[in-house]
Design a protein around this motif. Structure first.
Motif, mmCIF file in Angstrom:
data_model
loop_
_atom_site.group_PDB
_atom_site.id
_atom_site.type_symbol
_atom_site.label_atom_id
_atom_site.label_comp_id
_atom_site.label_asym_id
_atom_site.label_seq_id
_atom_site.Cartn_x
_atom_site.Cartn_y
_atom_site.Cartn_z
ATOM 1 N N GLY A 1 -0.871 -0.240 -9.305
ATOM 2 C CA GLY A 1 -0.374 1.054 -8.841
ATOM 3 C C GLY A 1 0.749 1.599 -9.711
ATOM 4 O O GLY A 1 0.933 2.819 -9.815
ATOM 5 N N PHE A 2 1.531 0.694 -10.311
ATOM 6 C CA PHE A 2 2.681 1.146 -11.107
ATOM 7 C C PHE A 2 2.421 1.089 -12.609
ATOM 8 O O PHE A 2 3.227 1.573 -13.398
ATOM 9 C CB PHE A 2 3.937 0.345 -10.721
ATOM 10 C CG PHE A 2 4.501 0.812 -9.408
ATOM 11 C CD1 PHE A 2 5.494 1.771 -9.350
ATOM 12 C CD2 PHE A 2 3.970 0.343 -8.215
ATOM 13 C CE1 PHE A 2 5.979 2.245 -8.137
ATOM 14 C CE2 PHE A 2 4.449 0.807 -6.989
ATOM 15 C CZ PHE A 2 5.446 1.764 -6.959
ATOM 16 N N ALA A 3 1.269 0.522 -12.995
ATOM 17 C CA ALA A 3 0.959 0.379 -14.421
ATOM 18 C C ALA A 3 0.945 1.717 -15.171
ATOM 19 O O ALA A 3 1.409 1.782 -16.315
ATOM 20 C CB ALA A 3 -0.370 -0.353 -14.596
ATOM 21 N N PRO A 4 0.444 2.812 -14.581
ATOM 22 C CA PRO A 4 0.341 4.054 -15.345
ATOM 23 C C PRO A 4 1.680 4.667 -15.753
ATOM 24 O O PRO A 4 1.706 5.600 -16.562
ATOM 25 C CB PRO A 4 -0.382 5.012 -14.380
ATOM 26 C CG PRO A 4 -1.009 4.167 -13.345
ATOM 27 C CD PRO A 4 -0.157 2.946 -13.240
ATOM 28 N N PHE A 5 2.785 4.166 -15.209
ATOM 29 C CA PHE A 5 4.051 4.880 -15.419
ATOM 30 C C PHE A 5 4.866 4.358 -16.595
ATOM 31 O O PHE A 5 5.964 4.854 -16.863
ATOM 32 C CB PHE A 5 4.879 4.854 -14.126
ATOM 33 C CG PHE A 5 4.171 5.516 -12.980
ATOM 34 C CD1 PHE A 5 4.136 6.901 -12.888
ATOM 35 C CD2 PHE A 5 3.488 4.774 -12.042
ATOM 36 C CE1 PHE A 5 3.458 7.532 -11.860
ATOM 37 C CE2 PHE A 5 2.802 5.387 -10.996
ATOM 38 C CZ PHE A 5 2.781 6.771 -10.906
ATOM 39 N N GLU B 1 0.835 -1.207 0.000
ATOM 40 C CA GLU B 1 0.000 0.000 0.000
ATOM 41 C C GLU B 1 0.866 1.252 0.000
ATOM 42 O O GLU B 1 0.550 2.244 -0.657
ATOM 43 C CB GLU B 1 -0.922 0.023 1.236
ATOM 44 C CG GLU B 1 -2.009 -1.020 1.241
ATOM 45 C CD GLU B 1 -1.541 -2.396 1.703
ATOM 46 O OE1 GLU B 1 -0.323 -2.578 1.908
ATOM 47 O OE2 GLU B 1 -2.396 -3.285 1.834
ATOM 48 N N GLU B 2 1.975 1.208 0.769
ATOM 49 C CA GLU B 2 2.859 2.375 0.856
ATOM 50 C C GLU B 2 3.625 2.548 -0.463
ATOM 51 O O GLU B 2 3.817 3.675 -0.940
ATOM 52 C CB GLU B 2 3.820 2.176 2.038
ATOM 53 C CG GLU B 2 4.639 3.393 2.415
ATOM 54 C CD GLU B 2 3.824 4.550 2.993
ATOM 55 O OE1 GLU B 2 2.585 4.529 2.915
ATOM 56 O OE2 GLU B 2 4.457 5.507 3.484
ATOM 57 N N ASN B 3 4.028 1.445 -1.064
ATOM 58 C CA ASN B 3 4.671 1.528 -2.382
ATOM 59 C C ASN B 3 3.734 2.192 -3.386
ATOM 60 O O ASN B 3 4.148 3.061 -4.159
ATOM 61 C CB ASN B 3 5.043 0.119 -2.869
ATOM 62 C CG ASN B 3 6.443 -0.292 -2.431
ATOM 63 O OD1 ASN B 3 7.389 0.475 -2.571
ATOM 64 N ND2 ASN B 3 6.570 -1.482 -1.892
ATOM 65 N N VAL B 4 2.482 1.767 -3.363
ATOM 66 C CA VAL B 4 1.510 2.317 -4.325
ATOM 67 C C VAL B 4 1.256 3.794 -4.012
ATOM 68 O O VAL B 4 1.204 4.634 -4.918
ATOM 69 C CB VAL B 4 0.207 1.491 -4.298
ATOM 70 C CG1 VAL B 4 -0.897 2.193 -5.074
ATOM 71 C CG2 VAL B 4 0.464 0.093 -4.850
ATOM 72 N N ARG B 5 1.131 4.099 -2.732
ATOM 73 C CA ARG B 5 0.882 5.496 -2.359
ATOM 74 C C ARG B 5 2.018 6.393 -2.847
ATOM 75 O O ARG B 5 1.796 7.523 -3.270
ATOM 76 C CB ARG B 5 0.740 5.609 -0.833
ATOM 77 C CG ARG B 5 0.263 6.955 -0.333
ATOM 78 C CD ARG B 5 0.162 6.987 1.181
ATOM 79 N NE ARG B 5 1.447 7.037 1.852
ATOM 80 C CZ ARG B 5 2.199 8.115 1.995
ATOM 81 N NH1 ARG B 5 1.796 9.262 1.495
ATOM 82 N NH2 ARG B 5 3.357 8.059 2.637
ATOM 83 N N LEU B 6 3.244 5.869 -2.796
ATOM 84 C CA LEU B 6 4.413 6.667 -3.171
ATOM 85 C C LEU B 6 4.827 6.462 -4.621
ATOM 86 O O LEU B 6 5.882 6.967 -5.046
ATOM 87 C CB LEU B 6 5.602 6.294 -2.272
ATOM 88 C CG LEU B 6 5.452 6.610 -0.780
ATOM 89 C CD1 LEU B 6 6.652 6.091 -0.018
ATOM 90 C CD2 LEU B 6 5.307 8.117 -0.556
ATOM 91 N N ALA B 7 4.023 5.719 -5.394
ATOM 92 C CA ALA B 7 4.442 5.298 -6.735
ATOM 93 C C ALA B 7 4.983 6.467 -7.560
ATOM 94 O O ALA B 7 6.084 6.392 -8.125
ATOM 95 C CB ALA B 7 3.292 4.608 -7.454
ATOM 96 N N GLY B 8 4.229 7.540 -7.639
ATOM 97 C CA GLY B 8 4.640 8.686 -8.456
ATOM 98 C C GLY B 8 5.984 9.249 -7.996
ATOM 99 O O GLY B 8 6.862 9.565 -8.818
ATOM 100 N N GLU B 9 6.164 9.373 -6.690
ATOM 101 C CA GLU B 9 7.415 9.922 -6.137
ATOM 102 C C GLU B 9 8.588 8.968 -6.379
ATOM 103 O O GLU B 9 9.710 9.410 -6.633
ATOM 104 C CB GLU B 9 7.267 10.179 -4.629
ATOM 105 C CG GLU B 9 6.286 11.281 -4.271
ATOM 106 C CD GLU B 9 6.791 12.658 -4.722
ATOM 107 O OE1 GLU B 9 8.005 12.800 -4.935
ATOM 108 O OE2 GLU B 9 5.959 13.572 -4.865
#
Ligand code: SAM
Length: 305
Positions: free
Chosen positions: A279-283, A244-252
């Motif tokens: 969570g990381f798919a959009p990047f 959850e924390e990885n996903v929350r910080l994904a953009g950063e």
């Protein structure tokens, strides 16, 4: 090994633990285990939580003595402490135990292990590393990250594998450094610059101690600043924090990757894999490569050049 011991079981008031241990040593105990809070968990202990009123102890005495007489001596010796500290005692009892060397068995939870050219050892183990190996010494139990946790091991394996593919000294960012194990390992294995952050000030202090103890204090910058305040352009970013924390910080996290950089995400329970992937798919990162151990997975992504 066929050692035989008399094992004392007793709970004692928190404030009396040291005095009890000292008293048991004078009665011939060859070692005491105090069952304190478990630190090597994913959820940091709450410093505001009430400390337990009492702690269970196990103390070990050579078996070649009369158990009844020993128990009588123990109760007599603890009498004044029982009078001084009124609450938190259990009855003392002795059990004969055998077939295991207690003084060594608890250390089996912190065995020396190797990942590529990295050798991780607890401070009490003498290890001779080969000239081309990096020897990282850690005292367990101070902050998360003895290397024995599956999530840490997965990160170390992914880190070593990534370093092996690089022909230059990379810049490494370790998010949620805990004991500092990943950051120190990166520095020892040839990273050019290592930044390690943790929002827990105590973890930062422990990581600093561990970096210094390994001669890496100058090579690793340890900070409690939040991720968004740290620079960018890292060649490897490690984050052993929960899914959850990885996903929350994904953009950063992604924003800190240099072109061609590797992002190693750990702390992800198997059942959280799709959450992390989503969570990381959009990047638009390449991958992930998946590695697994016990109930945990590690996802390694690569940013395109
Ligand atoms: C599971 S431990 C990992 C320790 C070490 N890196 C390892 O692999 O063994 C996670 C650490 O991340 C820290 N942490 C959690 N969320 C964080 C965040 N958003 N920023 C920085 N540190 C964080 C915690 O305080 C904890 O020390």
């Amino acid at each position: 090994m066929d050692n035989k011991w008399l094992e004392l079981h007793i709970s004692v008031p928190a404030a009396a633990v040291d005095l009890v241990c000292a008293g048991l040593a004078t009665l011939g105990s060859t070692g005491v285990r105090v069952f304190e809070r478990q630190l090597d968990t994913f959820v940091a202990p709450d410093p505001d939580a009430d400390a337990p009123e009492s702690y269970p102890l196990r103390a070990y005495f050579p078996a070649e003595q009369d158990g009844d007489a020993l128990l009588k001596c123990i109760n007599e010796a603890l009498g004044p402490l029982r009078a001084m500290f009124a609450h938190g005692w259990s009855e003392a009892r002795l059990e004969a135990v055998s077939g295991d060397d207690w003084s060594e068995s608890w250390k089996q939870h912190f065995p020396v292990f190797r990942v590529g050219k990295l050798v991780v050892r607890p401070s009490w183990e003498e290890v001779t590393a080969a000239p081309d190996e990096a020897l990282l010494t850690l005292d367990p139990g101070m902050a998360f990250g003895t290397g024995t946790h599956a999530t840490t091991r997965l990160c170390l394996e992914a880190l070593v594998a990534t370093l092996d593919t690089l022909d230059r000294a990379p810049r490494v960012l370790d998010v949620g450094t805990g004991s500092g194990i990943l950051a120190i390992a990166a520095a020892m294995l040839g990273a050019g610059e290592v930044v390690a952050c943790d929002l827990d000030a105590e973890a930062c202090r422990v990581a600093q101690d561990n970096a210094a103890a390994n001669g890496m204090a100058a090579a690793v910058e340890i900070t409690s600043r939040p991720l968004e305040e740290l620079g960018a352009g890292f060649d490897i970013v490690l984050a052993n924090i929960l899914a959850e924390e990885n996903v929350r910080l994904a953009g950063e996290l992604v924003a800190r990757l240099a072109p061609g950089a590797t992002l190693i995400l750990s702390g992800i329970l198997r059942e959280k894999e799709s959450l992390a992937r989503r969570g990381f798919a959009p990047f638009g990162l390449e991958g992930p490569r998946l590695s697994e151990r016990d109930e945990w997975i590690c996802l390694t992504y690569r940013r395109a050049d």
